[in-house]
Design a protein around this motif. Structure first.
Motif, mmCIF file in Angstrom:
data_model
loop_
_atom_site.group_PDB
_atom_site.id
_atom_site.type_symbol
_atom_site.label_atom_id
_atom_site.label_comp_id
_atom_site.label_asym_id
_atom_site.label_seq_id
_atom_site.Cartn_x
_atom_site.Cartn_y
_atom_site.Cartn_z
ATOM 1 N N GLU A 1 8.800 -3.183 -9.224
ATOM 2 C CA GLU A 1 9.417 -4.141 -8.302
ATOM 3 C C GLU A 1 8.386 -5.105 -7.743
ATOM 4 O OE1 GLU A 1 11.778 -4.081 -3.988
ATOM 5 O OE2 GLU A 1 11.190 -2.212 -4.952
ATOM 6 N N VAL A 2 7.209 -4.585 -7.364
ATOM 7 C CA VAL A 2 6.173 -5.426 -6.774
ATOM 8 C C VAL A 2 5.525 -6.329 -7.821
ATOM 9 C CG1 VAL A 2 3.887 -5.393 -5.674
ATOM 10 C CG2 VAL A 2 5.686 -3.830 -4.881
ATOM 11 N N VAL A 3 5.185 -5.777 -8.960
ATOM 12 C CA VAL A 3 4.415 -6.524 -9.964
ATOM 13 C C VAL A 3 5.279 -7.543 -10.689
ATOM 14 C CG1 VAL A 3 3.063 -6.296 -12.094
ATOM 15 C CG2 VAL A 3 2.738 -4.676 -10.221
ATOM 16 N N GLY A 4 6.521 -7.204 -10.936
ATOM 17 C CA GLY A 4 7.417 -8.152 -11.568
ATOM 18 C C GLY A 4 7.085 -8.415 -13.023
ATOM 19 N N SER A 5 7.484 -9.591 -13.498
ATOM 20 C CA SER A 5 7.412 -9.880 -14.930
ATOM 21 C C SER A 5 6.187 -10.688 -15.341
ATOM 22 C CB SER A 5 8.675 -10.637 -15.362
ATOM 23 O OG SER A 5 8.787 -11.858 -14.655
ATOM 24 N N PRO B 1 7.195 10.554 -9.433
ATOM 25 C CA PRO B 1 6.598 9.527 -10.283
ATOM 26 C C PRO B 1 7.587 8.429 -10.668
ATOM 27 C CG PRO B 1 5.823 11.678 -10.967
ATOM 28 C CD PRO B 1 6.885 11.913 -9.932
ATOM 29 N N ALA B 2 8.827 8.802 -10.905
ATOM 30 C CA ALA B 2 9.827 7.793 -11.280
ATOM 31 C C ALA B 2 10.051 6.786 -10.153
ATOM 32 C CB ALA B 2 11.139 8.477 -11.655
ATOM 33 N N ALA B 3 10.148 7.269 -8.924
ATOM 34 C CA ALA B 3 10.378 6.372 -7.788
ATOM 35 C C ALA B 3 9.167 5.497 -7.523
ATOM 36 C CB ALA B 3 10.735 7.180 -6.549
ATOM 37 N N ILE B 4 7.963 6.070 -7.635
ATOM 38 C CA ILE B 4 6.751 5.276 -7.424
ATOM 39 C C ILE B 4 6.626 4.216 -8.503
ATOM 40 C CG2 ILE B 4 4.237 5.350 -7.315
ATOM 41 C CD1 ILE B 4 5.652 6.554 -4.863
ATOM 42 N N ALA C 1 -0.211 10.953 -11.640
ATOM 43 C CA ALA C 1 -0.715 9.673 -12.139
ATOM 44 C C ALA C 1 -0.219 9.407 -13.548
ATOM 45 C CB ALA C 1 -2.243 9.675 -12.103
ATOM 46 N N GLN C 2 -0.245 10.427 -14.371
ATOM 47 C CA GLN C 2 0.231 10.290 -15.746
ATOM 48 C C GLN C 2 1.720 9.933 -15.774
ATOM 49 O OE1 GLN C 2 -0.170 13.932 -18.032
ATOM 50 N NE2 GLN C 2 -0.928 12.778 -19.786
ATOM 51 N N GLY C 3 2.494 10.592 -14.911
ATOM 52 C CA GLY C 3 3.924 10.311 -14.861
ATOM 53 C C GLY C 3 4.238 8.905 -14.405
ATOM 54 N N ILE D 1 0.856 -1.189 0.000
ATOM 55 C CA ILE D 1 0.000 0.000 0.000
ATOM 56 C C ILE D 1 0.891 1.237 0.000
ATOM 57 C CG2 ILE D 1 -1.776 1.290 1.238
ATOM 58 C CD1 ILE D 1 -2.604 -1.370 2.565
ATOM 59 N N LEU D 2 0.706 2.100 -0.988
ATOM 60 C CA LEU D 2 1.377 3.388 -1.044
ATOM 61 C C LEU D 2 0.327 4.476 -0.882
ATOM 62 C CD1 LEU D 2 3.914 2.958 -3.998
ATOM 63 C CD2 LEU D 2 4.304 2.603 -1.556
ATOM 64 N N SER D 3 0.391 5.207 0.202
ATOM 65 C CA SER D 3 -0.588 6.256 0.452
ATOM 66 C C SER D 3 -0.374 7.427 -0.497
ATOM 67 C CB SER D 3 -0.470 6.752 1.895
ATOM 68 O OG SER D 3 0.734 7.479 2.072
ATOM 69 N N ALA D 4 -1.384 8.265 -0.617
ATOM 70 C CA ALA D 4 -1.238 9.479 -1.415
ATOM 71 C C ALA D 4 -0.117 10.351 -0.875
ATOM 72 C CB ALA D 4 -2.560 10.253 -1.435
#
Length: 298
Positions: A212-216, A203-206, A249-251, A192-195
């Motif tokens: 990293e979480v979703v993977g391949s 945006p790049a770090a998020i 969000a777009q970024g 969970i990443l809060s607002a």
């Protein structure tokens, strides 16, 4: 043939040809909103998103040069639902989504994601990773006694094995929720990443964290428009202050190229509460950005 001016663009999303279920990518509206817990009206969301998308028909992506209209794209119109009957509506939605190669759906309330995931995971033979952008956890076992309300969609998705919770990330969360909901969600392995965390990052770090979480493995994007702050998206049923700006969000989305997305939805647009079409345009733009992730490089 010359590109039509925006106000003369076809009513189908990005001018896609109609009613070809065999297309590589299909767009469909899912006008269900009887499981909402605050303001109804998202049944009109798909038409509003299509109308706003006329602004996106006259050029390529400004960063990548990708043209999503180069996709083999068809607009199937609206899925059939059962008036006043949530379980039967979910059954109908799942049946209509079954067999499609790749579906981008416009809600409707967030509950429509459940049958879309059922159809997708049955087709690919297993659960998907999930990028979930929202103000709300949507992991209540039920909402006010309603088993299939829009706030319980991911409780069902996780418990039914449609989503791999260890490959699921929620971005933009900020709404009031019981501590038990947070504990249950994190206990399943969900990130969970809060607002506030998004605001304090980039945006790049998020996007890097999402990757990293979703993977391949196979993945799905579910974008609730109330992930955005009401300043950018007032036309929704359950607005929550403190949300993402549209540029954030777009970024984030622009940096998810290469994830193995198998489908997506953009939900909870309620045009009756919109101002100057800004919510519908934000939703159409997020859908356009998603298609640019799946379109061939320029």
């Amino acid at each position: 043939m010359a590109t039509p001016v925006t106000f003369a663009a076809p009513h189908a999303f990005l001018g896609a040809r109609p009613d070809d279920r065999g297309a590589a990518v299909c767009v469909a509206g899912v006008p269900l909103d009887i499981g909402t817990t605050n303001r109804a009206g998202t049944r009109d969301g798909p038409r509003a998103i299509r109308a706003a998308a006329r602004m996106l028909t006259d050029g390529r992506h400004p960063e990548t040069g990708v043209d999503p209209t180069a996709l083999d794209l068809s607009d199937l119109g609206e899925f059939e639902i059962a008036l006043g009957d949530i379980p039967e509506s979910l059954r109908l939605i799942e049946a209509q989504a079954t067999g499609l190669n790749h579906l981008l759906a416009f809600g409707g309330e967030h509950g429509v994601t459940l049958p879309l995931l059922r159809a997708l995971t049955r087709r690919i033979g297993g659960p998907v990773g999930l990028v979930h952008m929202d103000a709300h956890l949507d992991t209540s076992e039920d909402n006010f006694g309603q088993r299939f309300a829009h706030g319980s969609v991911f409780w069902h998705a996780i418990t039914e094995g449609l989503v791999d919770p260890k490959r699921m990330i929620q971005v933009g969360i900020r709404a009031p929720a019981w501590p038990e909901m947070y504990a249950w969600t994190r206990g399943q392995g969900v990130t969970i990443l809060s607002a506030q965390e998004v605001h304090e990052s980039t945006p790049a770090a998020i996007a890097a964290r999402v990757r990293e979480v979703v993977g391949s493995g196979p993945a799905y994007l579910s974008f609730d428009i109330d992930a955005l702050d009401p300043a950018f998206a007032p036309g929704t049923g359950t607005p929550e202050v403190g949300g993402l700006a549209s540029w954030q969000a777009q970024g984030i989305l622009r940096r998810l190229k290469g994830l193995d997305f198998r489908g997506a939805d953009v939900v909870e647009v309620a045009p009756a509460y919109d101002t100057a079409e800004i919510t519908a345009l934000a939703a159409a733009t997020m859908a356009w950005e998603y298609l640019c992730l799946t379109a061939p490089a320029a």
